[in-house]
Design a protein around this motif. Structure first.
Motif, PDB file in Angstrom:
ATOM      1  N   LEU A 121      -6.284   7.978 -18.901  1.00 45.02           N
ATOM      2  CA  LEU A 121      -6.237   6.440 -18.830  1.00 45.02           C
ATOM      3  C   LEU A 121      -4.900   5.980 -18.755  1.00 45.02           C
ATOM      4  N   ASN A 122      -4.009   6.836 -18.385  1.00 47.65           N
ATOM      5  CA  ASN A 122      -2.506   6.712 -18.142  1.00 47.65           C
ATOM      6  C   ASN A 122      -2.294   6.330 -16.710  1.00 47.65           C
ATOM      7  N   SER A 123      -3.229   6.174 -15.747  1.00 42.78           N
ATOM      8  CA  SER A 123      -3.105   5.949 -14.550  1.00 42.78           C
ATOM      9  C   SER A 123      -3.227   4.471 -14.216  1.00 42.78           C
ATOM     10  N   LYS A 124      -2.960   3.628 -14.998  1.00 38.45           N
ATOM     11  CA  LYS A 124      -2.932   2.231 -14.815  1.00 38.45           C
ATOM     12  C   LYS A 124      -2.167   1.730 -13.587  1.00 38.45           C
ATOM     13  N   LEU A 125      -2.635   0.573 -12.938  1.00 39.01           N
ATOM     14  CA  LEU A 125      -1.949   0.116 -12.008  1.00 39.01           C
ATOM     15  C   LEU A 125      -0.999  -0.949 -12.260  1.00 39.01           C
ATOM     16  N   ASN A 126       0.120  -1.030 -12.141  1.00 39.39           N
ATOM     17  CA  ASN A 126       1.197  -2.117 -12.620  1.00 39.39           C
ATOM     18  C   ASN A 126       1.444  -2.785 -11.351  1.00 39.39           C
ATOM     19  N   ILE A 127       1.535  -3.942 -11.226  1.00 31.43           N
ATOM     20  CA  ILE A 127       1.999  -4.669  -9.871  1.00 31.43           C
ATOM     21  C   ILE A 127       2.987  -5.881 -10.430  1.00 31.43           C
ATOM     22  N   VAL A 128       3.818  -5.949  -9.666  1.00 29.83           N
ATOM     23  CA  VAL A 128       5.047  -6.767  -9.970  1.00 29.83           C
ATOM     24  C   VAL A 128       5.365  -7.575  -8.615  1.00 29.83           C
ATOM     25  N   VAL A 129       5.372  -9.031  -8.591  1.00 37.01           N
ATOM     26  CA  VAL A 129       5.452  -9.619  -7.298  1.00 37.01           C
ATOM     27  C   VAL A 129       6.834 -10.438  -7.527  1.00 37.01           C
ATOM     28  N   VAL A 149       5.496  -7.254  -3.117  1.00 37.06           N
ATOM     29  CA  VAL A 149       4.441  -6.549  -4.153  1.00 37.06           C
ATOM     30  C   VAL A 149       4.643  -5.418  -4.187  1.00 37.06           C
ATOM     31  N   ILE A 150       5.056  -5.169  -5.598  1.00 38.21           N
ATOM     32  CA  ILE A 150       5.721  -3.673  -5.825  1.00 38.21           C
ATOM     33  C   ILE A 150       4.416  -3.066  -6.924  1.00 38.21           C
ATOM     34  N   ALA A 151       3.870  -1.941  -6.527  1.00 38.39           N
ATOM     35  CA  ALA A 151       2.828  -1.336  -7.329  1.00 38.39           C
ATOM     36  C   ALA A 151       3.094   0.146  -7.871  1.00 38.39           C
ATOM     37  N   LYS A 152       3.011   0.392  -8.948  1.00 36.38           N
ATOM     38  CA  LYS A 152       3.035   1.598  -9.560  1.00 36.38           C
ATOM     39  C   LYS A 152       1.758   2.114 -10.485  1.00 36.38           C
ATOM     40  N   GLY A 153       1.601   3.471 -10.443  1.00 28.73           N
ATOM     41  CA  GLY A 153       0.527   4.128 -10.981  1.00 28.73           C
ATOM     42  C   GLY A 153      -0.187   4.887  -9.973  1.00 28.73           C
ATOM     43  N   HIS A 154      -1.523   4.776  -9.904  1.00 28.77           N
ATOM     44  CA  HIS A 154      -2.473   5.419  -9.131  1.00 28.77           C
ATOM     45  C   HIS A 154      -3.332   4.393  -8.179  1.00 28.77           C
ATOM     46  N   ILE A 155      -3.348   4.555  -7.111  1.00 29.75           N
ATOM     47  CA  ILE A 155      -4.020   3.588  -6.248  1.00 29.75           C
ATOM     48  C   ILE A 155      -4.933   4.455  -5.550  1.00 29.75           C
ATOM     49  N   THR A 156      -6.296   3.899  -5.905  1.00 27.09           N
ATOM     50  CA  THR A 156      -7.538   4.679  -5.113  1.00 27.09           C
ATOM     51  C   THR A 156      -8.118   3.366  -4.262  1.00 27.09           C
ATOM     52  N   LEU A 167       4.268  -4.863   0.891  1.00 30.25           N
ATOM     53  CA  LEU A 167       3.704  -3.895  -0.126  1.00 30.25           C
ATOM     54  C   LEU A 167       4.383  -2.650  -0.396  1.00 30.25           C
ATOM     55  N   ASP A 168       5.006  -2.726  -1.667  1.00 31.40           N
ATOM     56  CA  ASP A 168       5.969  -1.561  -1.980  1.00 31.40           C
ATOM     57  C   ASP A 168       5.069  -0.664  -2.824  1.00 31.40           C
ATOM     58  N   VAL A 169       4.420   0.440  -2.295  1.00 30.30           N
ATOM     59  CA  VAL A 169       3.683   1.531  -2.984  1.00 30.30           C
ATOM     60  C   VAL A 169       4.734   2.996  -3.021  1.00 30.30           C
ATOM     61  N   SER A 170       5.990   2.869  -2.789  1.00 33.49           N
ATOM     62  CA  SER A 170       6.664   3.975  -2.797  1.00 33.49           C
ATOM     63  C   SER A 170       6.906   4.775  -4.126  1.00 33.49           C
ATOM     64  N   HIS A 171       6.624   4.072  -5.185  1.00 32.99           N
ATOM     65  CA  HIS A 171       6.737   4.613  -6.475  1.00 32.99           C
ATOM     66  C   HIS A 171       5.303   4.746  -7.206  1.00 32.99           C
ATOM     67  N   ALA A 172       4.200   4.767  -6.379  1.00 31.62           N
ATOM     68  CA  ALA A 172       2.748   5.122  -6.624  1.00 31.62           C
ATOM     69  C   ALA A 172       2.348   6.128  -6.273  1.00 31.62           C
ATOM     70  N   ARG A 173       1.427   6.570  -6.794  1.00 32.08           N
ATOM     71  CA  ARG A 173       0.339   7.714  -6.354  1.00 32.08           C
ATOM     72  C   ARG A 173      -0.583   7.262  -5.516  1.00 32.08           C
ATOM     73  N   VAL A 180       3.804  -2.175   4.818  1.00 36.41           N
ATOM     74  CA  VAL A 180       3.575  -1.250   3.939  1.00 36.41           C
ATOM     75  C   VAL A 180       4.812  -0.158   3.674  1.00 36.41           C
ATOM     76  N   LEU A 181       5.453  -0.182   2.493  1.00 39.78           N
ATOM     77  CA  LEU A 181       6.187   0.914   2.218  1.00 39.78           C
ATOM     78  C   LEU A 181       5.554   2.256   1.787  1.00 39.78           C
ATOM     79  N   ALA A 182       5.226   3.335   2.420  1.00 41.34           N
ATOM     80  CA  ALA A 182       4.520   4.380   1.627  1.00 41.34           C
ATOM     81  C   ALA A 182       5.273   4.961   0.821  1.00 41.34           C
ATOM     82  N   PRO A 183       4.583   5.831   0.009  1.00 38.19           N
ATOM     83  CA  PRO A 183       4.881   6.744  -0.908  1.00 38.19           C
ATOM     84  C   PRO A 183       5.586   7.755  -0.565  1.00 38.19           C
ATOM     85  N   ARG A 184       7.019   8.249  -1.231  1.00 39.70           N
ATOM     86  CA  ARG A 184       7.659   9.109  -0.873  1.00 39.70           C
ATOM     87  C   ARG A 184       7.160  10.398  -0.813  1.00 39.70           C
TER      88      ARG A 184
END
Length: 143
Positions: A37-45, A56-63, A88-94, A127-131
């Motif tokens: 349950l800790n794989s919440k998606l957190n989004i900041v704009v 748009v900055i997303a952290k967490g698990h994107i499925t 879309l910055d997903v560089s800190h997301a899985r 899209v900024l891809a994950p590292r």
């Protein structure tokens, strides 16, 4: 109230009542899989209307399922001003590979999926891809 012994991970109610401090898990009703349950998606704009930019900055698990939430936020940000550059910055997301491909397709076509934006308003997305995935791709290219 009848208490039952469980050989599986605690449910949400059992975890609260028994005071477990481990990561909570829930058994899915389909196929009995466990999901953290800790794989919440957190989004900041972050919006800069003067320079017509939004990030748009997303952290967490994107499925492939949670990417729709990211699309809805992108649509709302895109509606703030015509000609807005949306990053879309997903560089800190899985990010699952299929979800990343969906995001890159939207970036290439300059439109959000039709189920999210039926009017198909133009949307300039980068899209900024994950590292981690970028590093893995570099390793594959070097081999």
């Amino acid at each position: 109230m009848v208490l039952r012994e469980s050989h599986f991970a605690p449910t949400l109610d059992e975890a609260d009542a028994n005071g477990h401090s481990k990561k909570l898990q829930r058994r899915s009703q389909c196929r009995g899989r466990l999901y953290n349950l800790n794989s919440k998606l957190n989004i900041v704009v972050r919006v800069d209307l003067d320079h017509a930019r939004a990030k748009v900055i997303a952290k967490g698990h994107i499925t492939v399922h949670s990417v729709n939430a990211l699309y809805v936020v992108a649509k709302r940000a895109n509606s703030l001003r015509a000609g807005l550059d949306l990053e879309l910055d997903v560089s800190h997301a899985r990010v699952d590979e299929a979800a990343l491909k969906m995001l890159q397709t939207s970036s290439e076509t300059h439109h959000l999926p039709a189920r999210i934006d039926p009017q198909q308003a133009p949307c300039t997305i980068s899209v900024l891809a994950p590292r981690r995935q970028a590093a893995a791709a570099t390793t594959r290219l070097a081999a």
